[in-house]
Each structure stands twice: as C-alpha cells, then as structure tokens.
Scaffold this motif. Sequence first.
Motif, PDB file in Angstrom:
ATOM      1  N   THR A  76       9.838  19.444   0.761  1.00 21.65           N
ATOM      2  CA  THR A  76       9.719  18.192   1.508  1.00 21.65           C
ATOM      3  C   THR A  76       8.437  18.139   2.325  1.00 21.65           C
ATOM      4  OG1 THR A  76      11.022  19.149   3.308  1.00 21.65           O
ATOM      5  CG2 THR A  76      12.206  17.857   1.665  1.00 21.65           C
ATOM      6  N   GLU A  77       7.846  19.292   2.634  1.00 20.49           N
ATOM      7  CA  GLU A  77       6.597  19.299   3.393  1.00 20.49           C
ATOM      8  C   GLU A  77       5.424  18.783   2.559  1.00 20.49           C
ATOM      9  OE1 GLU A  77       8.562  22.167   3.288  1.00 20.49           O
ATOM     10  OE2 GLU A  77       9.518  21.658   5.193  1.00 20.49           O
ATOM     11  N   GLN A  78       5.501  18.887   1.245  1.00 22.20           N
ATOM     12  CA  GLN A  78       4.427  18.432   0.370  1.00 22.20           C
ATOM     13  C   GLN A  78       4.417  16.911   0.200  1.00 22.20           C
ATOM     14  OE1 GLN A  78       5.088  20.501  -3.282  1.00 22.20           O
ATOM     15  NE2 GLN A  78       4.041  22.365  -2.598  1.00 22.20           N
ATOM     16  N   ILE A  79       5.484  16.236   0.574  1.00 20.00           N
ATOM     17  CA  ILE A  79       5.574  14.784   0.384  1.00 20.00           C
ATOM     18  C   ILE A  79       4.675  14.098   1.399  1.00 20.00           C
ATOM     19  CG2 ILE A  79       7.129  12.801   0.408  1.00 20.00           C
ATOM     20  CD1 ILE A  79       9.380  14.763  -0.326  1.00 20.00           C
ATOM     21  N   PRO A  80       3.779  13.209   0.953  1.00 25.67           N
ATOM     22  CA  PRO A  80       2.900  12.515   1.906  1.00 25.67           C
ATOM     23  C   PRO A  80       3.686  11.514   2.751  1.00 25.67           C
ATOM     24  CG  PRO A  80       2.535  11.720  -0.326  1.00 25.67           C
ATOM     25  CD  PRO A  80       3.488  12.867  -0.434  1.00 25.67           C
ATOM     26  N   GLU A  81       3.021  11.005   3.773  1.00 26.33           N
ATOM     27  CA  GLU A  81       3.698  10.076   4.689  1.00 26.33           C
ATOM     28  C   GLU A  81       4.049   8.770   3.983  1.00 26.33           C
ATOM     29  OE1 GLU A  81       3.003   7.981   9.024  1.00 26.33           O
ATOM     30  OE2 GLU A  81       1.509   9.363   8.240  1.00 26.33           O
ATOM     31  N   PHE A  82       3.168   8.298   3.096  1.00 30.65           N
ATOM     32  CA  PHE A  82       3.420   7.076   2.344  1.00 30.65           C
ATOM     33  C   PHE A  82       3.354   7.385   0.857  1.00 30.65           C
ATOM     34  CE2 PHE A  82       1.777   5.415   6.348  1.00 30.65           C
ATOM     35  CZ  PHE A  82       2.743   4.469   6.639  1.00 30.65           C
ATOM     36  N   VAL A  83       4.343   6.916   0.111  1.00 30.95           N
ATOM     37  CA  VAL A  83       4.352   7.046  -1.345  1.00 30.95           C
ATOM     38  C   VAL A  83       4.604   5.659  -1.926  1.00 30.95           C
ATOM     39  CG1 VAL A  83       5.131   9.442  -1.371  1.00 30.95           C
ATOM     40  CG2 VAL A  83       6.802   7.628  -1.386  1.00 30.95           C
ATOM     41  N   SER A  84       4.296   5.484  -3.192  1.00 30.90           N
ATOM     42  CA  SER A  84       4.508   4.181  -3.816  1.00 30.90           C
ATOM     43  C   SER A  84       5.991   3.976  -4.104  1.00 30.90           C
ATOM     44  CB  SER A  84       3.707   4.082  -5.117  1.00 30.90           C
ATOM     45  OG  SER A  84       4.229   4.963  -6.077  1.00 30.90           O
ATOM     46  N   PHE A  85       6.386   2.720  -4.100  1.00 38.30           N
ATOM     47  CA  PHE A  85       7.780   2.409  -4.391  1.00 38.30           C
ATOM     48  C   PHE A  85       8.127   2.775  -5.825  1.00 38.30           C
ATOM     49  CE2 PHE A  85      11.248  -0.408  -5.660  1.00 38.30           C
ATOM     50  CZ  PHE A  85      12.183  -0.039  -4.712  1.00 38.30           C
ATOM     51  N   GLU A  86       7.150   2.697  -6.731  1.00 39.45           N
ATOM     52  CA  GLU A  86       7.396   3.071  -8.122  1.00 39.45           C
ATOM     53  C   GLU A  86       7.770   4.545  -8.223  1.00 39.45           C
ATOM     54  OE1 GLU A  86       4.615   1.364  -7.225  1.00 39.45           O
ATOM     55  OE2 GLU A  86       5.141  -0.603  -8.053  1.00 39.45           O
ATOM     56  N   MET A  87       7.128   5.397  -7.398  1.00 41.38           N
ATOM     57  CA  MET A  87       7.446   6.817  -7.412  1.00 41.38           C
ATOM     58  C   MET A  87       8.867   7.053  -6.904  1.00 41.38           C
ATOM     59  SD  MET A  87       5.506   9.995  -5.535  1.00 41.38           S
ATOM     60  CE  MET A  87       3.942   9.628  -6.295  1.00 41.38           C
ATOM     61  N   ILE A  88       9.241   6.356  -5.845  1.00 46.17           N
ATOM     62  CA  ILE A  88      10.602   6.472  -5.312  1.00 46.17           C
ATOM     63  C   ILE A  88      11.604   6.001  -6.354  1.00 46.17           C
ATOM     64  CG2 ILE A  88      12.208   5.591  -3.567  1.00 46.17           C
ATOM     65  CD1 ILE A  88      10.320   7.401  -2.263  1.00 46.17           C
TER      66      ILE A  88
ATOM     67  N   PRO B 170       0.801  -1.220   0.000  1.00 42.59           N
ATOM     68  CA  PRO B 170       0.000   0.000   0.000  1.00 42.59           C
ATOM     69  C   PRO B 170       0.833   1.268   0.000  1.00 42.59           C
ATOM     70  CG  PRO B 170      -0.147  -1.126   2.105  1.00 42.59           C
ATOM     71  CD  PRO B 170       0.578  -2.037   1.174  1.00 42.59           C
ATOM     72  N   GLY B 171       2.016   1.243   0.568  1.00 42.62           N
ATOM     73  CA  GLY B 171       2.821   2.452   0.567  1.00 42.62           C
ATOM     74  C   GLY B 171       4.199   2.206   1.132  1.00 42.62           C
ATOM     75  N   TYR B 172       5.047   3.180   0.931  1.00 41.94           N
ATOM     76  CA  TYR B 172       6.426   3.110   1.377  1.00 41.94           C
ATOM     77  C   TYR B 172       6.715   4.408   2.113  1.00 41.94           C
ATOM     78  CZ  TYR B 172      11.534   3.051   0.975  1.00 41.94           C
ATOM     79  OH  TYR B 172      12.864   3.090   1.239  1.00 41.94           O
ATOM     80  N   ARG B 173       7.227   4.330   3.313  1.00 36.83           N
ATOM     81  CA  ARG B 173       7.541   5.527   4.084  1.00 36.83           C
ATOM     82  C   ARG B 173       8.933   6.003   3.635  1.00 36.83           C
ATOM     83  NH1 ARG B 173       5.533   7.021   9.229  1.00 36.83           N
ATOM     84  NH2 ARG B 173       4.678   4.919   9.363  1.00 36.83           N
ATOM     85  N   PRO B 174       9.008   7.151   2.951  1.00 34.74           N
ATOM     86  CA  PRO B 174      10.307   7.602   2.433  1.00 34.74           C
ATOM     87  C   PRO B 174      11.214   8.104   3.555  1.00 34.74           C
ATOM     88  CG  PRO B 174       8.620   9.211   1.943  1.00 34.74           C
ATOM     89  CD  PRO B 174       7.926   8.044   2.559  1.00 34.74           C
ATOM     90  N   SER B 175      12.505   7.799   3.427  1.00 31.69           N
ATOM     91  CA  SER B 175      13.495   8.315   4.362  1.00 31.69           C
ATOM     92  C   SER B 175      13.827   9.761   3.984  1.00 31.69           C
ATOM     93  CB  SER B 175      14.747   7.444   4.318  1.00 31.69           C
ATOM     94  OG  SER B 175      15.361   7.545   3.055  1.00 31.69           O
TER      95      SER B 175
END
Length: 156
Positions: free
Chosen positions: A74-86, A53-58
Amino acid sequence: MIFNMIRGPRAAFGTLIGQVRRGVMTTGSRRLCSKPQEGASAPQAQRLGFKVPGYRPSEWDKKMLVWSGRFKTTEQIPEFVSFEMIDASRNRVRVKACYVMMVVTIVACVAMAVSGKRAAGRHENLTSHNMEKKARWREEAQREKEEATELAAKAQ
C-alpha cells in the motif's frame, strides 16, 4: 406527401414508414435525418472528452489495488490514481472472488457426495432417521401420558 393523403391514410402511413426506414423524412421545407452527422460530432467529442486528473483511493481501494496485483504494497500506491485503474483492479478482484466461490462450491459438492456415500455404507438414510425420531416421540408421549394418569390416581 399531400398526394398520398388524398389517396388515403394507409398510403400516407406507408410512405411515412418508408421515409423513416430510409432515414430521411421531409416535413415542409425542413429535412430531418435520423443518422448522426459525422462532421458535427467530432468537435463535440473533443469538448466532452475531458478526464479527471486523478482519484484519491480510499483504504478499501488501496486493498483492491494490492489484491489485484497492481502494486506490491500500500505504500507504493500514489496519492492520486486514475479511475480506470481502480475500476480495472475492482474487476480483477471480482473475478478472483468468483473463482474462489467456484472452488468452494466444487469442494462442498465433493464433500457432500463423500458424506452421502459413507452414510449409505452405514445404512443411514432419512427415512430410517425420521422413523426412529417419531418412535422416540411416541415413547415420550406414552410415558408422559402414563405419568399424568399416575398423578391423577394419587390425587384421588
């Protein structure tokens, strides 16, 4: 197959190779096929196709997302993003880094060419530089030898 065994091992091997090339090989009562079956793989793909469902970015991942242009801050980045986006942002930053390295390499090559032309204009080259250095070493060695002989003469 048994008839081919009677004819000789080479004929049996040739038949076996022909069956493998066609993708069908019979052994006893079973029939083996090397081609994947389309009907059986469809339900299997649905079962294995789950997504995280999501990946918590470092913090580093957040910097990558900003540098790649995916988010403005960096404030606009949600708590969880997809691994494909990373993964896409890492690839984009990797490509940008390669472009920067190419530009730096080209600039360094041009700078070295300009520096070499200026040195050639002053008639400086490695051969004359090495000859001058070796001449200085010879003079220093000669001077040290003379000082050693003077000290030896004074000691007697």
